[in-house]
Scaffold this motif. Sequence first.
Motif, PDB file in Angstrom:
ATOM      1  N   LEU A 121       0.835  -1.198   0.000  1.00 54.12           N
ATOM      2  CA  LEU A 121       0.000   0.000   0.000  1.00 54.12           C
ATOM      3  C   LEU A 121       0.874   1.254   0.000  1.00 54.12           C
ATOM      4  O   LEU A 121       0.595   2.213  -0.713  1.00 54.12           O
ATOM      5  CB  LEU A 121      -0.937   0.001   1.219  1.00 54.12           C
ATOM      6  CG  LEU A 121      -2.076  -1.007   1.125  1.00 54.12           C
ATOM      7  CD1 LEU A 121      -2.793  -1.150   2.459  1.00 54.12           C
ATOM      8  CD2 LEU A 121      -3.068  -0.610   0.034  1.00 54.12           C
ATOM      9  N   LYS A 122       1.949   1.216   0.782  1.00 56.06           N
ATOM     10  CA  LYS A 122       2.861   2.367   0.859  1.00 56.06           C
ATOM     11  C   LYS A 122       3.485   2.643  -0.516  1.00 56.06           C
ATOM     12  O   LYS A 122       3.596   3.769  -0.964  1.00 56.06           O
ATOM     13  CB  LYS A 122       3.969   2.032   1.865  1.00 56.06           C
ATOM     14  CG  LYS A 122       4.338   3.180   2.758  1.00 56.06           C
ATOM     15  CD  LYS A 122       5.156   2.783   3.963  1.00 56.06           C
ATOM     16  CE  LYS A 122       6.403   1.997   3.687  1.00 56.06           C
ATOM     17  NZ  LYS A 122       7.118   1.564   4.885  1.00 56.06           N
ATOM     18  N   ARG A 123       3.855   1.567  -1.204  1.00 52.44           N
ATOM     19  CA  ARG A 123       4.533   1.727  -2.494  1.00 52.44           C
ATOM     20  C   ARG A 123       3.590   2.201  -3.594  1.00 52.44           C
ATOM     21  O   ARG A 123       3.963   2.994  -4.455  1.00 52.44           O
ATOM     22  CB  ARG A 123       5.130   0.393  -2.940  1.00 52.44           C
ATOM     23  CG  ARG A 123       6.320  -0.026  -2.116  1.00 52.44           C
ATOM     24  CD  ARG A 123       6.880  -1.279  -2.734  1.00 52.44           C
ATOM     25  NE  ARG A 123       7.909  -1.879  -1.920  1.00 52.44           N
ATOM     26  CZ  ARG A 123       8.543  -2.993  -2.263  1.00 52.44           C
ATOM     27  NH1 ARG A 123       8.232  -3.610  -3.386  1.00 52.44           N
ATOM     28  NH2 ARG A 123       9.472  -3.491  -1.498  1.00 52.44           N
ATOM     29  N   LEU A 124       2.356   1.666  -3.581  1.00 55.29           N
ATOM     30  CA  LEU A 124       1.439   1.985  -4.683  1.00 55.29           C
ATOM     31  C   LEU A 124       0.924   3.418  -4.586  1.00 55.29           C
ATOM     32  O   LEU A 124       0.660   4.060  -5.595  1.00 55.29           O
ATOM     33  CB  LEU A 124       0.249   1.013  -4.684  1.00 55.29           C
ATOM     34  CG  LEU A 124       0.591  -0.402  -5.134  1.00 55.29           C
ATOM     35  CD1 LEU A 124      -0.539  -1.358  -4.777  1.00 55.29           C
ATOM     36  CD2 LEU A 124       0.856  -0.450  -6.630  1.00 55.29           C
ATOM     37  N   ASP A 125       0.814   3.921  -3.353  1.00 51.53           N
ATOM     38  CA  ASP A 125       0.335   5.271  -3.150  1.00 51.53           C
ATOM     39  C   ASP A 125       1.509   6.211  -3.434  1.00 51.53           C
ATOM     40  O   ASP A 125       2.453   6.262  -2.670  1.00 51.53           O
ATOM     41  CB  ASP A 125      -0.137   5.402  -1.689  1.00 51.53           C
ATOM     42  CG  ASP A 125      -0.778   6.749  -1.452  1.00 51.53           C
ATOM     43  OD1 ASP A 125      -1.270   7.342  -2.413  1.00 51.53           O
ATOM     44  OD2 ASP A 125      -0.754   7.194  -0.297  1.00 51.53           O
ATOM     45  N   GLY A 126       1.472   6.917  -4.538  1.00 48.64           N
ATOM     46  CA  GLY A 126       2.583   7.823  -4.859  1.00 48.64           C
ATOM     47  C   GLY A 126       3.404   7.328  -6.041  1.00 48.64           C
ATOM     48  O   GLY A 126       4.364   7.960  -6.452  1.00 48.64           O
ATOM     49  N   ARG A 160      -0.752   6.238 -12.974  1.00 51.42           N
ATOM     50  CA  ARG A 160      -1.605   5.315 -13.722  1.00 51.42           C
ATOM     51  C   ARG A 160      -3.035   5.475 -13.245  1.00 51.42           C
ATOM     52  O   ARG A 160      -3.280   5.600 -12.048  1.00 51.42           O
ATOM     53  CB  ARG A 160      -1.139   3.871 -13.478  1.00 51.42           C
ATOM     54  CG  ARG A 160       0.108   3.533 -14.210  1.00 51.42           C
ATOM     55  CD  ARG A 160       0.708   2.224 -13.797  1.00 51.42           C
ATOM     56  NE  ARG A 160      -0.243   1.147 -13.532  1.00 51.42           N
ATOM     57  CZ  ARG A 160       0.116  -0.125 -13.382  1.00 51.42           C
ATOM     58  NH1 ARG A 160       1.384  -0.471 -13.493  1.00 51.42           N
ATOM     59  NH2 ARG A 160      -0.774  -1.051 -13.128  1.00 51.42           N
ATOM     60  N   PRO A 161      -3.998   5.451 -14.164  1.00 48.68           N
ATOM     61  CA  PRO A 161      -5.396   5.595 -13.745  1.00 48.68           C
ATOM     62  C   PRO A 161      -5.800   4.494 -12.762  1.00 48.68           C
ATOM     63  O   PRO A 161      -6.724   4.665 -11.975  1.00 48.68           O
ATOM     64  CB  PRO A 161      -6.204   5.475 -15.037  1.00 48.68           C
ATOM     65  CG  PRO A 161      -5.231   5.414 -16.142  1.00 48.68           C
ATOM     66  CD  PRO A 161      -3.843   5.290 -15.607  1.00 48.68           C
ATOM     67  N   ASP A 162      -5.074   3.352 -12.786  1.00 50.08           N
ATOM     68  CA  ASP A 162      -5.418   2.276 -11.854  1.00 50.08           C
ATOM     69  C   ASP A 162      -4.562   2.350 -10.581  1.00 50.08           C
ATOM     70  O   ASP A 162      -4.506   1.411  -9.812  1.00 50.08           O
ATOM     71  CB  ASP A 162      -5.326   0.894 -12.510  1.00 50.08           C
ATOM     72  CG  ASP A 162      -3.967   0.598 -13.115  1.00 50.08           C
ATOM     73  OD1 ASP A 162      -3.147   1.526 -13.206  1.00 50.08           O
ATOM     74  OD2 ASP A 162      -3.718  -0.559 -13.482  1.00 50.08           O
ATOM     75  N   ASP A 163      -3.895   3.474 -10.351  1.00 49.12           N
ATOM     76  CA  ASP A 163      -3.183   3.678  -9.089  1.00 49.12           C
ATOM     77  C   ASP A 163      -3.942   4.642  -8.174  1.00 49.12           C
ATOM     78  O   ASP A 163      -3.374   5.206  -7.246  1.00 49.12           O
ATOM     79  CB  ASP A 163      -1.750   4.194  -9.334  1.00 49.12           C
ATOM     80  CG  ASP A 163      -0.751   3.048  -9.551  1.00 49.12           C
ATOM     81  OD1 ASP A 163      -1.100   1.889  -9.263  1.00 49.12           O
ATOM     82  OD2 ASP A 163       0.367   3.310 -10.006  1.00 49.12           O
ATOM     83  N   THR A 164      -5.227   4.862  -8.428  1.00 46.24           N
ATOM     84  CA  THR A 164      -6.040   5.635  -7.494  1.00 46.24           C
ATOM     85  C   THR A 164      -6.394   4.714  -6.314  1.00 46.24           C
ATOM     86  O   THR A 164      -6.351   3.486  -6.449  1.00 46.24           O
ATOM     87  CB  THR A 164      -7.357   6.098  -8.152  1.00 46.24           C
ATOM     88  OG1 THR A 164      -8.042   4.929  -8.579  1.00 46.24           O
ATOM     89  CG2 THR A 164      -7.104   7.000  -9.334  1.00 46.24           C
ATOM     90  N   THR A 165      -6.752   5.313  -5.169  1.00 50.76           N
ATOM     91  CA  THR A 165      -6.981   4.501  -3.958  1.00 50.76           C
ATOM     92  C   THR A 165      -8.006   3.401  -4.204  1.00 50.76           C
ATOM     93  O   THR A 165      -7.802   2.249  -3.822  1.00 50.76           O
ATOM     94  CB  THR A 165      -7.446   5.420  -2.805  1.00 50.76           C
ATOM     95  OG1 THR A 165      -6.508   6.481  -2.717  1.00 50.76           O
ATOM     96  CG2 THR A 165      -7.497   4.690  -1.485  1.00 50.76           C
ATOM     97  N   GLU A 166      -9.117   3.743  -4.876  1.00 52.87           N
ATOM     98  CA  GLU A 166     -10.183   2.758  -5.127  1.00 52.87           C
ATOM     99  C   GLU A 166      -9.671   1.607  -5.993  1.00 52.87           C
ATOM    100  O   GLU A 166      -9.899   0.430  -5.708  1.00 52.87           O
ATOM    101  CB  GLU A 166     -11.377   3.433  -5.829  1.00 52.87           C
ATOM    102  CG  GLU A 166     -12.446   3.938  -4.887  1.00 52.87           C
ATOM    103  CD  GLU A 166     -12.755   2.964  -3.761  1.00 52.87           C
ATOM    104  OE1 GLU A 166     -13.252   1.874  -4.058  1.00 52.87           O
ATOM    105  OE2 GLU A 166     -12.473   3.290  -2.580  1.00 52.87           O
ATOM    106  N   ALA A 167      -8.980   1.975  -7.094  1.00 58.99           N
ATOM    107  CA  ALA A 167      -8.512   0.937  -8.021  1.00 58.99           C
ATOM    108  C   ALA A 167      -7.424   0.081  -7.360  1.00 58.99           C
ATOM    109  O   ALA A 167      -7.349  -1.123  -7.602  1.00 58.99           O
ATOM    110  CB  ALA A 167      -7.995   1.568  -9.312  1.00 58.99           C
ATOM    111  N   ILE A 168      -6.592   0.703  -6.515  1.00 60.31           N
ATOM    112  CA  ILE A 168      -5.542  -0.062  -5.823  1.00 60.31           C
ATOM    113  C   ILE A 168      -6.195  -1.140  -4.949  1.00 60.31           C
ATOM    114  O   ILE A 168      -5.796  -2.306  -4.973  1.00 60.31           O
ATOM    115  CB  ILE A 168      -4.642   0.865  -4.965  1.00 60.31           C
ATOM    116  CG1 ILE A 168      -3.725   1.687  -5.864  1.00 60.31           C
ATOM    117  CG2 ILE A 168      -3.802   0.050  -3.976  1.00 60.31           C
ATOM    118  CD1 ILE A 168      -2.965   2.794  -5.143  1.00 60.31           C
TER     119      ILE A 168
END
Length: 219
Positions: A121-126, A160-168
């Motif tokens: 989660l830490k890595r994907l956010d940002g 990336r459009p799929d790196d938003t919180t919901e999509a993650i």
Amino acid sequence: MYIIFLGAPGAGKGTQATMVAQELNLEHISSGDLFRQALEQGTELGIKAKSYMEKGLLVPDEITIQMILDSILAPGCATGAILDGFPRNLPQAKALDEALPKHGKAIDKVVFIKVSEAELLKRLDGRLICRNCQTPYHATNAPSKVAGKCDECGGELYQRPDDTTEAIKKRLQVYSSETAPLIDYYTQKGKLLEVNGGRSVDEVKHGIIDALKGEGLSA
Ligand code: AMP
């Protein structure tokens, strides 16, 4: 030599697959990159994949399997490749196991890059990637030298459009339910090599090369 890189979104599959492919002189086939390129170019494949990708869902198997088999069977991959992001569920893994022997090929090993959910989660956010060459960056952990620009090619960095919180969240759910069963599938076939992905990029890379060497698969 055909090697699959398996891991959750954010585990570092793409970064590691790029580096290890260079080191072992193998082609790097990334299903996510192929879909993103198709999307950027507005091709029929990209249009079909778009809505699934934006929601963090898997693109249907019939589209994905054919796209990857075309890449693996291309002349450039005759001596081997690293598959990054494929297979992502059991039907894709079984399709690969059926198709490759018909062409005298087989999967040698599956490198599973294991990372805890908190770290993912830490890595994907940002996370940011280059629109042009797909090099990944992180807003705080691995920023580019010039904000918004790729160090490698000067391309524009974007989320990336799929790196938003919901999509993650959705992608992590899809990983647990659809992709994680592949860990057992390849363990039972004696092909799984587990590598601790919670370390620095270089340490993980050495961990992967050492694991492959231990199997007699690296130069
Ligand atoms: P990735 O860059 O590997 O995280 O992939 C980005 C997105 O592309 C995924 O969230 C899926 O929508 C799609 N995708 C990539 N690889 C596959 C696959 N093997 N099967 C289905 N969809 C995929």
